[in-house]
Design an enzyme around this catalytic site. Structure first.
Site, PDB file in Angstrom:
ATOM      1  N   CYS A 148       0.455   3.191   3.463  1.00 12.05           N
ATOM      2  CA  CYS A 148       0.829   2.627   4.760  1.00 12.05           C
ATOM      3  C   CYS A 148       2.183   3.208   5.200  1.00 12.05           C
ATOM      4  CB  CYS A 148       0.917   1.100   4.673  1.00 12.05           C
ATOM      5  SG  CYS A 148      -0.651   0.270   5.030  1.00 12.05           S
ATOM      6  N   SER A 173      -8.799   4.498  -5.340  1.00 10.65           N
ATOM      7  CA  SER A 173      -7.701   3.720  -5.891  1.00 10.65           C
ATOM      8  C   SER A 173      -7.052   2.861  -4.811  1.00 10.65           C
ATOM      9  CB  SER A 173      -6.677   4.664  -6.516  1.00 10.65           C
ATOM     10  OG  SER A 173      -6.241   5.601  -5.551  1.00 10.65           O
ATOM     11  N   ASN A 214     -13.414   9.592  -1.537  1.00 11.77           N
ATOM     12  CA  ASN A 214     -13.986   8.506  -2.335  1.00 11.77           C
ATOM     13  C   ASN A 214     -13.747   7.239  -1.549  1.00 11.77           C
ATOM     14  OD1 ASN A 214     -14.626  10.047  -4.615  1.00 11.77           O
ATOM     15  ND2 ASN A 214     -12.544   9.833  -5.405  1.00 11.77           N
ATOM     16  N   HIS A 221      -6.851   2.149   1.859  1.00 15.27           N
ATOM     17  CA  HIS A 221      -6.295   2.808   3.050  1.00 15.27           C
ATOM     18  C   HIS A 221      -7.140   4.058   3.371  1.00 15.27           C
ATOM     19  CE1 HIS A 221      -2.760   3.162   5.756  1.00 15.27           C
ATOM     20  NE2 HIS A 221      -3.356   4.316   5.936  1.00 15.27           N
ATOM     21  N   HIS A 256      -4.195   0.405   8.063  1.00  8.52           N
ATOM     22  CA  HIS A 256      -4.744   0.159   6.730  1.00  8.52           C
ATOM     23  C   HIS A 256      -6.187  -0.361   6.758  1.00  8.52           C
ATOM     24  CE1 HIS A 256      -4.160  -0.887   2.444  1.00  8.52           C
ATOM     25  NE2 HIS A 256      -4.867  -1.972   2.709  1.00  8.52           N
ATOM     26  N   CYS A 307       0.845  -1.209   0.000  1.00  6.10           N
ATOM     27  CA  CYS A 307       0.000   0.000   0.000  1.00  6.10           C
ATOM     28  C   CYS A 307       0.873   1.249   0.000  1.00  6.10           C
ATOM     29  CB  CYS A 307      -0.906  -0.026   1.234  1.00  6.10           C
ATOM     30  SG  CYS A 307      -1.753   1.540   1.490  1.00  6.10           S
ATOM     31  N   HIS A 363      -8.342   7.456   3.638  1.00  4.94           N
ATOM     32  CA  HIS A 363      -7.749   8.721   3.184  1.00  4.94           C
ATOM     33  C   HIS A 363      -8.805   9.579   2.497  1.00  4.94           C
ATOM     34  CE1 HIS A 363      -7.782   6.372  -0.546  1.00  4.94           C
ATOM     35  NE2 HIS A 363      -7.728   7.518  -1.198  1.00  4.94           N
ATOM     36  N   GLN A 418      -9.025  13.446  -0.133  1.00  2.00           N
ATOM     37  CA  GLN A 418      -8.248  14.350  -0.971  1.00  2.00           C
ATOM     38  C   GLN A 418      -8.716  15.784  -0.768  1.00  2.00           C
ATOM     39  OE1 GLN A 418      -7.337  13.339  -5.044  1.00  2.00           O
ATOM     40  NE2 GLN A 418      -8.480  11.427  -4.888  1.00  2.00           N
TER      41      GLN A 418
END
Ligand code: H2U
Ligand code: ZN
Length: 345
Positions: free
Chosen positions: A52, A160, A152, A163, A112, A49, A165, A167
């Site tokens: 990570c 994508s 997303n 993990h 993760h 990943c 996250h 943006q």
């Protein structure tokens, strides 16, 4: 049978758009695509990943060993700080403009396997603090007029990487969605001398049929005009425009309401519920923007189960959006679910 059981259309005053509601269509058979369900990972560290701690990223940079939240400039940024102006257009019908900007990625947690629904409230509060700090910092840049924070979640929504996250894309122009909302909020304020979303909040708090959950500072509803089957709107109860105006308590209660909402989503189909979510807040163009009222939109694609999604195709691409289950039915189902995550029960 109530009139809401027949096809009708509903108006979205924020986006100035109609949605066709066809409740009877939920009976139709489905022989179409069945997606794999997005299960939960029990891998806490994935050596492959990019996000990570300690791993090499695709762009060549290394993710450091981080302990809570980690922010970096997107290695594949959609916007650059120094894009030049495009060449003059050969025709007014071929318009182009310069678009400078910044793209960042925020890892919510080193683990993760986690999602916002599964994180501790204090860890989500750290994420809220990071969003507030980033919004404040990016808003000081006079070249950036909007700061879009979004997540997303899940392969079905094009994430994508599993993990945890989100943006941030900060742009030289206010993008279309918040620009349209700004116009609607301004026009309503000019006409009524009140805030559209403050008034809407009162209507929903009194009606109650579309409420999913709430806490002291936030109300979550399936909006009257929802397009996605289990779409929700998170509204701040106070008329505040952005994360920069949040009190300490509001930051804690935002963390709480996001956990409540995503937990109910996971509980609905007992899956890691996919969605796109994001905050709409005051543009950072230096204007006064008294009309702005902070909110979050959750746009989840699932319709019938963990594996059958709604498609926005056909009439929806060529005519207008349409939904099958009523917003009241969707809210009732989400409201009836336990507030505790099914994996913790
Ligand atoms: P999404 O899962 O929403 O696509 O967000 C992941 C972002 O992370 C994506 O925009 C970036 C992608 O460009 N990324 C990097 O910046 N570096 C990497 O090594 C992988 C992914
Ligand atoms: Zn990871």
């Amino acid at each position: 049978m109530s009139s809401s059981q027949f096809p009708h259309r509903r108006y979205n005053p924020l986006r100035r758009q109609w949605v066709l509601v066809s409740p009877h269509r939920t009976q139709r058979p489905w022989q179409g695509e069945v997606n794999p369900s997005s299960g939960f990972s029990n891998v806490h560290y994935d050596p492959n990943c990019y996000l990570c701690p300690g791993n090499q990223r695709a762009g060549g940079n290394r993710t450091p060993v981080y302990e809570s939240v980690y922010i970096f400039d997107n290695d594949y940024a959609a916007l650059l700080p120094d894009s030049p102006a495009p060449d003059p257009a050969p025709s007014p019908l071929l318009r182009a403009e310069r678009e400078r900007g910044r793209c960042k990625v925020i890892c919510f947690h080193p683990d993760h396997s986690l999602t916002l629904a599964r994180m501790e409230p204090a860890a989500i509060r750290t994420v809220v603090d990071t969003w507030a700090a980033e919004y404040a910092e990016l808003s000081r840049n006079p070249e950036l007029r909007y700061v879009q924070i979004f997540e997303n979640r899940g392969a079905m929504m094009g994430a994508s990487n599993p993990h945890p996250h989100c943006q941030i894309w900060a742009t030289e122009h206010v993008p279309d969605e918040p620009a349209l909302e700004t116009e609607s909020l301004r026009a309503y304020q000019a006409e009524h001398h009140r805030c559209l979303l403050c008034d809407y909040l009162k209507v929903e708090a009194e009606d109650k049929s579309r409420i999913v959950c709430e806490n002291q500072d936030f109300l979550v509803i399936v909006p009257w005009w929802a397009v996605w089957p289990f779409e929700t709107l998170v509204l701040s109860k106070r008329h505040i425009g952005s994360l920069a105006q949040f009190s300490d308590q509001e930051k804690t209660f935002l963390a709480d309401i996001l956990k409540q909402t995503t937990t109910r989503y996971d509980n609905l189909f007992q899956t890691s519920f996919p969605y796109t979510m994001g905050f709409h807040q005051t543009p950072t163009d230096g204007g006064p923007h008294d009309e702005w009222h902070f909110h979050a939109h959750y746009y989840p694609p699932l319709l019938r189960s963990a594996t059958v999604r709604k498609f926005m195709v056909g009439f929806e691409m060529l005519g207008m959006p349409q939904r099958d289950i009523t917003p009241e039915g969707a809210a009732e189902r989400l409201r009836a679910l336990p507030a505790q995550h099914f994996l913790d029960l």
